[in-house]
Design an enzyme around this catalytic site. Structure first.
Site, PDB file in Angstrom:
ATOM      1  N   ASN A  91       0.807  -1.129   0.159  1.00 50.14           N
ATOM      2  CA  ASN A  91      -0.052   0.076   0.000  1.00 50.14           C
ATOM      3  C   ASN A  91       0.877   1.313  -0.010  1.00 50.14           C
ATOM      4  O   ASN A  91       0.929   1.809  -1.092  1.00 50.14           O
ATOM      5  CB  ASN A  91      -0.865   0.142   1.486  1.00 50.14           C
ATOM      6  CG  ASN A  91      -1.889   0.944   1.174  1.00 50.14           C
ATOM      7  OD1 ASN A  91      -1.904   2.179   0.605  1.00 50.14           O
ATOM      8  ND2 ASN A  91      -3.256   0.533   1.857  1.00 50.14           N
ATOM      9  N   ASP A  92       1.599   1.639   1.124  1.00 53.18           N
ATOM     10  CA  ASP A  92       2.164   2.954   1.256  1.00 53.18           C
ATOM     11  C   ASP A  92       3.372   2.982   0.489  1.00 53.18           C
ATOM     12  O   ASP A  92       3.644   4.043  -0.107  1.00 53.18           O
ATOM     13  CB  ASP A  92       2.729   2.911   2.570  1.00 53.18           C
ATOM     14  CG  ASP A  92       1.631   2.890   3.747  1.00 53.18           C
ATOM     15  OD1 ASP A  92       1.728   2.197   4.698  1.00 53.18           O
ATOM     16  OD2 ASP A  92       0.403   3.436   3.411  1.00 53.18           O
TER      17      ASP A  92
END
Lengths: 103, 473
Positions: free
Chosen positions: B399-400
């Site tokens: 994600n990040d």
């Protein structure tokens, strides 16, 4: 001023060891690929388990029950650091080794 | 200094050898080929130091006694340590490292507490509490305690059992506490007579509490950096122990870890493009929630069947694994998918972000488990170079590390962090269980990008379905 010079003289070997050890630590870390950051951290973690030696000394000269009990706990804690540290590092690295021999 | 005896001389020689083995071991750990032997060397040094200490150490002419109990303690510690690592899942590695680090810190603190009564009255009469022994004891006690409680909290945070404290005022409270702790240290060291143990216990409690506070306000994504920092703290505590006992191997081992640990921490900060100070002060907690409120956001989904077609007929795909990949234990199926697509003429590579998963090297270790060839693993910079010509990027549980906010949004907690630029590829498929936020707890605009299709599901299950679907084509 005299006190400072005196202190340095009395502890000159220790000061030498400390300074050289710091430089050594810096040098050893200087070319670590980011992939090895975690195993290195784990390995260093295991090495500071050498505090166990201090625990052995304390427990080895314990003359009353309280010191024995606390010493026992301290030795256990130190050994946890040592064994846990080296075993975890080895497990992380085992997988690297398999990868390398494939090439 | 002890007077010469042959036994002490032998002991000191073994300490030199052990220290050398530590240094060599650590050096070899920095190279993938020699890493494993390096670990063995260091452990050999440790064993040497332990055995020779038990056999030859003398304090005021006395050998180490209580040997049966010592052996019992060593044995119990080994068994418990070994069993704990046996239960270890590769995803829990950071927790383990932190846990054992805490054990070392606790040991250092406990030793200091016990040695306190051994400070000779004569010494205190001459200098008050400001003497070498008392100083090394207090420093070892303080740093060991902070390291212990801090490491326990880190372990808890990584195990998702403890959350972050996100109130803005927290860091000022923590700072205030530090000042109180240091003031107390100065107060104790300034005493002219031996303080009652109450003061020492109180000091210990304060240090333990500070350790908790120190870590509490730090964002979960920064845990690896903090583990490295606490690692060097424990090293420092061990070094003070070495000064106290006038023990060269403890001193060398401690300093080695303190200094290499500090450098490693700085290296990890650089990989995140953050200064250590910013991370510690928890400055980014609760940052960018506000900046993404009013955008009109719609996601596009894709089915496994359609995704299978997209993949099967691509020339080049890049798989970007993340924490979800690790948790899902998808590495084996991923390898099968990789092999299947490669046999159909698709070029499959992996983009490994330095902090993908929970720790540097996490992904590499998982993929190595399944014998994925080294050449297929691209470091972030190389992945970004090739991404323009990539047909599909599969974001597998990450994600990040693929969040464009790192480039576009200065108010984002991850702004400036180097990421894998998935949006530069021709297509993006994101495998995710739901629309929940990642570790940095912020929105990810990649999911709403025109090129992106969401493939909802567990990474492992999704790969299984993709595998089946491609076989049916």
């Amino acid at each position: 001023m005299d006190d400072v010079l005196r202190f340095f003289f009395d502890n000159r070997e220790g000061i030498f060891i400390i300074i050289l050890s710091i430089l050594l630590g810096i040098e050893v870390i200087s070319h670590v690929p980011s992939v090895l950051h975690t195993p290195m951290m784990s390995g260093a973690n295991a090495i500071h388990g050498v505090i166990l030696i201090g625990a052995l000394i304390v427990m080895g000269h314990a003359d009353n029950t309280l010191t024995m009990v606390l010493g026992f706990i301290a030795v256990m804690l130190g050994m946890l650091n040592v064994v846990g540290g080296f075993v975890v590092t080895d497990r992380m690295l085992k997988l690297f080794r398999k990868k390398k021999t494939k090439n | 200094m002890e007077l010469f005896t042959s036994q002490i001389s032998i002991l000191e020689m073994s300490y030199i050898l052990a220290s050398v083995l530590f240094v060599l071991g650590l050096k070899r750990l920095s190279n993938p080929d020699t890493a494993r032997s390096g670990n063995l060397l260091a452990s050999g040094g440790m064993l040497l130091a332990i055995i020779f200490t038990i056999l030859f150490h003398k304090k005021e002419g006395e050998h180490i006694g209580n040997i049966p109990w010592i052996l019992a303690a060593l044995f119990t510690g080994s068994i418990v340590g070994w069993l704990t690592t046996k239960k270890l899942k590769m995803t829990a590695t950071p927790q383990m490292v932190s846990l054992f680090n805490g054990m070392g810190g606790a040991c250092a603190a406990l030793i200091s507490l016990m040695e306190f009564s051994n400070v000779p009255d004569s010494l205190i009469l001459k200098h008050g509490m400001l003497n070498g022994e008392a100083i090394t004891i207090m420093m070892g006690l303080m740093i060991g305690s902070i390291s212990f409680s801090g490491s326990m909290i880190v372990s808890g945070k990584l195990g998702r059992k403890i959350g972050d404290i996100t109130t803005k005022g927290m860091r000022y409270v923590t700072l205030a506490f530090l000042i109180i702790l240091l003031a107390f240290l100065v107060f104790i060291l300034g005493m002219q007579a031996r303080p009652s143990m109450i003061w020492i216990y109180l000091f210990t409690a304060l240090a333990l509490i500070y350790g908790i506070m120190f870590v509490m306000s730090i964002d979960g994504t920064n845990m690896p950096v903090i583990i490295s920092l606490l690692n060097s703290f424990t090293g420092l505590a061990v070094a003070f122990g070495g000064l106290l006992f006038d023990n060269q191997v403890m001193l060398t081992g401690g300093i080695l870890v303190a200094s290499s640990g500090t450098i490693l921490t700085i290296l990890m900060c650089k990989a995140k493009n953050r200064s250590l100070f910013t991370i510690i002060s928890g400055a980014f907690v609760g940052g960018a929630m506000d900046s993404t409120t009013d955008r009109d956001k719609a996601i596009k989904e894709i089915s496994h069947g359609d995704a299978a077609i997209l993949l099967r007929y691509s020339q080049k795909i890049l798989i970007v694994p993340g924490y979800g990949f690790a948790v899902s234990k998808a590495q084996q199926l991923c390898h099968e998918l990789d092999d299947l697509l490669t046999s159909k003429g698709v070029e499959v590579k992996y983009g490994i972000h330095p902090v993908a998963g929970r720790m540097p090297g996490h992904m590499n270790v998982l993929l190595a488990e399944t014998d994925v060839p080294y050449e297929k693993l691209l470091e972030m910079e190389d992945a970004n170079k090739e991404i323009g010509s990539t047909d599909v990027v599969i974001v597998a549980g990450a994600n990040d590390i693929v969040n464009p906010a790192a480039e576009d949004d200065p108010s984002s907690p991850i702004y400036g962090m180097p990421v894998i630029k998935a949006w530069n590829a021709k297509n993006v498929i994101v495998i995710k269980r739901s629309m929940t936020k990642g570790y940095a707890a912020i929105e990810n605009d990649l999911f709403y990008h025109p090129k992106t299709r969401m493939l909802f599901g567990d990474v492992n299950a999704s790969m299984q379905q993709l595998l089946a679907a491609i076989k049916n084509l």
